[in-house]
Design an enzyme around this catalytic site. Structure first.
Site, PDB file in Angstrom:
ATOM      1  N   SER A 129       0.819  -1.210   0.000  1.00 40.54           N
ATOM      2  CA  SER A 129       0.000   0.000   0.000  1.00 40.54           C
ATOM      3  C   SER A 129       0.848   1.253   0.000  1.00 40.54           C
ATOM      4  CB  SER A 129      -0.923   0.015   1.221  1.00 40.54           C
ATOM      5  OG  SER A 129      -1.740   1.169   1.205  1.00 40.54           O
ATOM      6  N   LYS A 184      -5.025  -6.358   3.883  1.00 43.02           N
ATOM      7  CA  LYS A 184      -4.934  -5.302   2.872  1.00 43.02           C
ATOM      8  C   LYS A 184      -6.326  -4.933   2.358  1.00 43.02           C
ATOM      9  CE  LYS A 184      -3.016  -2.598  -0.276  1.00 43.02           C
ATOM     10  NZ  LYS A 184      -3.958  -2.411  -1.358  1.00 43.02           N
ATOM     11  N   HIS A 187      -7.844  -2.772   4.945  1.00 41.33           N
ATOM     12  CA  HIS A 187      -7.175  -1.467   4.792  1.00 41.33           C
ATOM     13  C   HIS A 187      -7.862  -0.661   3.706  1.00 41.33           C
ATOM     14  CE1 HIS A 187      -4.462   1.068   2.410  1.00 41.33           C
ATOM     15  NE2 HIS A 187      -3.830   1.362   3.532  1.00 41.33           N
ATOM     16  N   ASN A 188      -8.097  -1.274   2.555  1.00 34.92           N
ATOM     17  CA  ASN A 188      -8.717  -0.554   1.450  1.00 34.92           C
ATOM     18  C   ASN A 188     -10.161  -0.181   1.758  1.00 34.92           C
ATOM     19  OD1 ASN A 188      -6.291  -1.150   0.227  1.00 34.92           O
ATOM     20  ND2 ASN A 188      -7.202  -1.701  -1.729  1.00 34.92           N
ATOM     21  N   GLU A 191     -10.017   2.755   3.849  1.00 39.16           N
ATOM     22  CA  GLU A 191      -9.665   3.849   2.941  1.00 39.16           C
ATOM     23  C   GLU A 191     -10.915   4.399   2.260  1.00 39.16           C
ATOM     24  OE1 GLU A 191      -7.577   3.853  -1.384  1.00 39.16           O
ATOM     25  OE2 GLU A 191      -6.424   2.882   0.216  1.00 39.16           O
TER      26      GLU A 191
END
Length: 482
Positions: A129, A184, A187-188, A191
């Site tokens: 990232s 991940k 995480h996105n 985001e």
């Protein structure tokens, strides 16, 4: 000929920048790309004179690597990864390591780990990232897969990743099989939530307070010196003040958002695990709604209404927006961590939640000072069920709630959509409510479908059925949770 420390396949911008990053840290890198002219162009350009070996076939790349061979695959997620694995496996020896650095869906990584391990090799699916520029300077890395691979790749990964103030690397082992790509994905998803929250604050300032882009840019720059200090707040300030030919650039951009799927995957995973990931899911739906531009224009013409002018102290209300944004942001992370906890239990992963916060402190899109508080919360209590149960976050949320409610209520009165802010507040009210109306819902389910219910005057796990009409009988359906 000197053997390379690691190989990389896929010389798009991210791949090239990772190669340059690894080489700058003292590693020799072998590179291959399906279009071999890219290899030649790279060697003649950015890679000239560096410890980078160009290869024109997977076989040559494999032969150029020291043992155990480590091959970083930076190709498009999906079919291309499976095809590349099938090409490479016959060329490898036991203990060699394949690394997928793309945005693969974590169930694919679970499947691929099992396949590669059956063949005698090791597999790693790692989140990468931070974007193209950060890939060169130091990304956040979230590796998971075959645990035996970690000691072999650790020196490279922790050398090339971002570092926080005390020098700690924004990379550590996440967990087995698909854990790295799952983290991940979350995480996105966070985001998505952070970006939507910022956009809603922007619209409230623009349409509710009548502020110019330049004024809003200064507000976001000031907010970046508070608890909201983060990469996304920082770039928002830059974006709002950017102009071309005397005109503000953002005001010329069509309000139609794109997405690549990781936010949707996060929402689907939440439904699968039964986790109320309301804010992130609303952020995904907000992008979907934005894409219906033509319909929205027609509807706006039909339902046009005058928006009342803002009355009150603008500076005080801006501070309320900042507090509401902070409260909503805390909810986004609380929900994301709840999803990771549920998935870890379902998949047998041993996730280090404080370590994940540290991985996100630098190098990635959601990097922020705020993540340090999350690490502290899990350091204090590794078994913490939810961030809102931590003493620090409990005190903070209590201090923000009144402003949060005022902002959402004012937006509703002004007719300004705030799906992420309002869904976060609704979740907060539900999570902190000891008695929800699901007792009536269970009665309804039992009435029409004999689905049974638990009682407040009986032990948990004991189910009952009522003959609500007097002629329905006593037979009940089996109890289950979908």
């Amino acid at each position: 000929m000197k053997k390379a420390d690691i190989g990389l396949i896929g010389l798009a911008v991210m791949g090239e920048n990772l190669v340059m990053n690894m080489e700058s840290r003292g590693f020799t890198v072998a590179v291959y790309n399906r279009s071999t002219e890219k290899v030649d162009r790279f060697l003649a350009g950015r890679a000239a004179g560096r410890n980078i070996l160009g290869c024109h076939s997977p076989a040559v790349l494999v032969e150029s690597l020291s043992s155990p061979r480590k091959i970083f695959m930076m190709v498009t997620a999906g079919k291309a990864v499976d095809e590349l694995i099938d090409q490479l496996l016959p060329l490898l020896d036991a203990g060699d390591i394949l690394i997928d650095g793309g945005n693969s869906h974590y169930p694919d990584t679970v499947r691929r780990t099992e396949k590669v391990e059956r063949a005698g090799m090791l597999y790693v699916g790692t989140g990468v990232s931070g974007g193209e520029e950060v890939a060169l300077k130091g990304p956040s890395l979230m590796p998971g897969g075959s645990p035996a691979a970690w000691e072999a790749i650790r020196p490279i990964f922790q050398s090339i990743c971002a570092k926080v103030e005390d020098g700690s690397p924004c990379c550590d082992w996440v967990g087995e099989n698909g854990a790295g790509h799952f983290v991940k994905m979350v995480h996105n998803g966070i985001e998505y939530g952070d970006m939507q929250l910022i956009c809603e604050a922007y619209q409230l300032m623009r349409d509710g307070l009548g502020m110019s882009s330049a004024e809003m840019g200064e507000v976001f720059a000031a907010w970046n010196r508070t608890e909201l200090n983060s990469y996304l707040i920082e770039i928002t300030a830059d974006i709002l003040r950017h102009s071309e030919n005397g005109e503000i650039t953002v005001e010329k951009i069509l309000d139609c958002a794109g997405q690549k799927g990781t936010g949707k995957w996060t929402g689907i995973s939440a439904l699968d695990e039964g986790v109320p990931l309301t804010l992130i899911t609303e952020a995904v739906f907000a992008r979907c709604l934005s894409s219906q531009k033509d319909e929205r224009v027609k509807a706006a013409a039909l339902y046009a209404a005058e928006r009342p002018a803002f009355e009150g102290d603008r500076a005080a209300f801006l501070e309320s927006i900042r507090k509401a944004l902070y409260a909503s942001k805390i909810v986004s992370y609380a929900q994301g961590y709840s999803l990771m906890r549920a998935a870890a239990k379902a998949n047998g992963w041993n996730l280090n939640y404080g370590g994940i916060a540290l991985m996100w402190r630098g190098g990635c899109i959601i990097r922020s000072v705020f993540l340090g508080r999350i690490k502290e919360a899990f350091d204090n209590n590794p078994a913490l069920e939810n961030l809102l149960l931590d003493d620090y976050f409990c005190a903070v949320m209590k201090s923000l709630a009144a402003d949060w409610r005022e902002v959402v209520a004012r937006a509703i009165r002004l007719g300004i959509p705030m799906p992420a802010f309002s869904s976060a507040l609704s979740w907060f009210d539900g999570y902190t409510c000891a008695s929800l109306p699901a007792n009536l819902l269970q009665a309804q389910r039992d009435y029409f479908g004999a689905h049974t219910y638990e009682r407040t005057d009986a032990p948990r796990g004991e189910f009952f059925h009522t003959n609500w009409t007097g002629h329905g009988g006593d037979t009940a359906s089996s109890s289950y949770n979908a």
